[in-house]
Every structure is written in structure tokens, then in C-alpha cells.
Design an enzyme around this catalytic site. Structure first.
Site, short mmCIF file in Angstrom:
data_model
loop_
_atom_site.label_atom_id
_atom_site.label_comp_id
_atom_site.label_asym_id
_atom_site.label_seq_id
_atom_site.Cartn_x
_atom_site.Cartn_y
_atom_site.Cartn_z
N LEU A 39 -32.73 -8.88 -56.21
CA LEU A 39 -32.64 -7.50 -56.73
C LEU A 39 -32.84 -7.47 -58.08
O LEU A 39 -32.22 -8.49 -58.82
CB LEU A 39 -31.40 -7.05 -55.96
N ASP A 40 -33.79 -6.62 -58.62
CA ASP A 40 -33.53 -6.45 -59.96
C ASP A 40 -32.36 -6.04 -60.91
O ASP A 40 -31.45 -5.70 -60.09
CB ASP A 40 -34.68 -5.42 -60.47
N PRO A 41 -32.05 -6.48 -62.04
CA PRO A 41 -30.77 -6.33 -62.47
C PRO A 41 -30.42 -4.63 -62.49
O PRO A 41 -29.33 -4.37 -62.52
CB PRO A 41 -31.02 -6.61 -64.15
N MET A 42 -31.38 -3.74 -62.77
CA MET A 42 -31.13 -2.28 -62.34
C MET A 42 -30.49 -2.04 -61.00
O MET A 42 -29.81 -1.16 -60.90
CB MET A 42 -32.38 -1.58 -62.76
N ALA A 43 -31.09 -2.77 -60.05
CA ALA A 43 -30.63 -2.46 -58.47
C ALA A 43 -29.49 -2.74 -58.19
O ALA A 43 -28.72 -3.80 -58.57
CB ALA A 43 -31.85 -2.93 -57.87
#
Length: 297
Positions: A39-43
Site C-alpha cells: 500500500l502506498d504511504p497515502m493509503a
């Protein structure tokens, strides 16, 4: 020493998937921790972790279908197709006002089903041995090939219209390898106003749901899903005798291919332990992944 198993974690925003793995390693006192899908850091949302020998099960989980809850912002384009990137274009208010709910529905319909999708240039896909995002951040031109993915559900749960943007709250069911950022980009492009992703939460991976996940602060106190239960949940269970379990662990084939209804199954011994994942070979069964043998309780 911590036992083998699967751990469900609800990743918060602002940290990487590797950060969660590192926390799990410290909390559980083992280096043998991996995850089934970044998962991306934003997610935020579900990370499925494998611990000790259960890391072998991750290959059967990573390719499972997934459910995401997301917010798409139409009217603004970024260089990463999400909110972490720099703004590259902004639509005129008149163009946004002309985007009807019917046009949005038609654009979403075109992005539903079996589609060819070009991943975002800041994706983790490797290009000649290097991650696409590393090449993009180094100023290189990155051209990724389209890949076939399946979006089985793409529903709008809410719409919020402003003079300078249209925010869509959506839920997406999709095959592994689908980029929700790319869906946001392609929807905005089709509507002529641009778009990017502002929020993303993974709610499900295969049979595992974020509702059952622990927070990163509670990893040490969280119960692991046993390898037998996890494997049976993913591929179904097949009970085998003690003799058959021994033969499978020694690499031998056993009779019983007709008992297998799907492509593969989790072979479970009489003590309830996972022997491995078996597949049909004609009229016989062969283990294609053996678990490290556990000591019976």
C-alpha cells in the site's frame, strides 16, 4: 518464539508497508515477516502479513481480488495521479460545470469489466531492473505498457461538487494488479477535466477483511490466524491421513485427485496442521508448497 501464522493489520496513512513489516518484526521478535501486496504511504487499510513459515502462503494471497474505498477528485491533475504528487493542470470552472452525473456514469462504465490499463509512472513496476517511480523521480521518461485487469465493481457512493472540483467517493472491486490511481486519472481524462486520487483504503484481500485487522499499535497482542485456517480460507481444505501427510511432506504423490474440486487445496493432517498446498496430477495429488513441519500440541 512466535509461531507461524497470518496477521491482518490496518495500515494507517503516512507510513509505508515496509514500516508496518518492520514494526511487526520488532513486536513479534522475528525477522521472518512479509506482506501480500504493498500500500502506498497515502493509503490506509488491509495489509496481510505472513509470519515465520506462513510467509510461504503469501504467494497464494497476493493475487487475490481486492476491494478499495477511494475518493477521486475531478478537475485537478497531478504528476503521480494521487494527492502526493505535484499539480500539473486544473480544469476551468465552465468545463467542470459541464460534467454531468450521466457523463460520469458513462466514463465509469467504460472503466468497468476487462480493461487495458496503463499503470501510473510512479508505480512499483520494474523497468529494466529499476522501479518505475525511481526512474520517474530521477527525471527519466517512463513509458509503461498497458496490462489487462478486471474491474468487477466501480460504484459511486457520493458526489460533492465545488466550483473548482468534483469529488467522487467510490468503491472498487478489482483483480490483482489494478491501479486505482490509474482509474482516477483515466476517468478524469475521459471527461476532459483531469483527475487524481485523494484517498484510498483497502477493505479486502480475497477472503480477508479489514474489519478483522489489528492496528499497528496492537500487533504484539494480536492473535495470528493459523496456517491451516488461513490456507483453508484461501484455497479450501482437504483432510489427509497421517500416512498421506508424511508422504506429501517427503515429496511423494498420493492417491485422491478426484477429491479435489478446485485447482488446489490446503492439505490438513489429522492433528489439524497444514501439510501444504496440493494440486491434482492426473488421479493423484502432489504438494506444490510444503509447510515447515510443526510440533503437535
Amino acid at each position: 518464539m512466535v509461531g507461524a501464522g497470518i496477521l491482518l493489520v490496518d495500515k494507517p496513512g503516512g507510513i509505508t508497508s515496509h514500516d508496518v513489516v518492520a514494526r511487526a518484526r520488532r513486536a513479534l521478535g522475528t525477522r521472518k515477516v512479509g506482506h501480500a501486496g504493498t500500500l502506498d504511504p497515502m493509503a490506509t487499510g488491509l495489509l496481510v502479513l505472513g509470519v515465520e513459515g506462513a510467509t510461504r502462503l503469501l504467494t497464494y494471497i497476493v493475487g487475490a481480488d481486492k476491494t478499495y474505498e477511494a475518493t477521486i477528485l475531478l478537475g485537478v491533475t497531478t504528476d503521480s495521479d494521487d494527492a502526493d504528487g505535484a499539480e500539473t493542470a486544473r480544469a476551468d470552472a465552465a468545463d467542470l460545470a459541464a460534467v454531468t452525473d450521466e457523463a460520469i456514469a458513462a466514463g465509469i462504465a467504460d472503466l468497468t469489466g476487462d480493461i487495458a490499463q496503463v499503470p501510473s509512472t510512479v508505480s512499483a513496476i520494474k523497468v529494466q531492473g529499476r522501479r518505475a517511480y525511481d526512474r520517474a523521480r530521477a527525471g527519466e521518461t517512463v513509458e509503461l505498457k498497458a496490462r489487462h485487469v478486471t474491474v468487477s465493481r466501480f460504484d459511486v457512493r457520493g458526489t460533492r461538487r465545488e466550483e473548482t472540483s468534483i469529488a467522487l467517493d467510490v468503491v472498487v472491486d478489482c483483480s490483482s494488479g489494478t491501479y486505482i490511481r490509474a482509474l482516477a486519472r483515466d476517468l478524469g481524462r475521459a471527461l476532459g477535466v483531469g483527475g487524481h486520487l485523494t484517498a484510498l483504503r483497502r477493505a479486502r484481500i480475497g477472503p480477508f477483511d479489514v474489519a478483522s485487522a489489528a492496528s499497528v499499535d496492537d500487533i504484539a497482542e494480536s492473535a495470528l490466524v493459523t496456517p491451516a485456517v488461513a490456507a483453508a480460507t484461501v484455497v479450501g481444505a482437504l483432510a489427509v491421513s497421517g500416512d498421506d501427510a508424511r508422504d506429501l511432506r517427503h515429496g511423494k504423490r498420493i492417491d485422491g485427485g478426484g477429491r479435489l474440486t478446485g485447482e488446489r487445496a490446503a492439505a490438513i493432517d489429522p492433528d489439524g496442521r497444514l501439510v501444504g498446498i496440493v494440486e491434482r496430477r492426473g488421479s493423484q495429488l502432489k504438494s506444490v508448497m510444503n509447510m515447515p513441519e510443526e510440533v503437535a500440541p
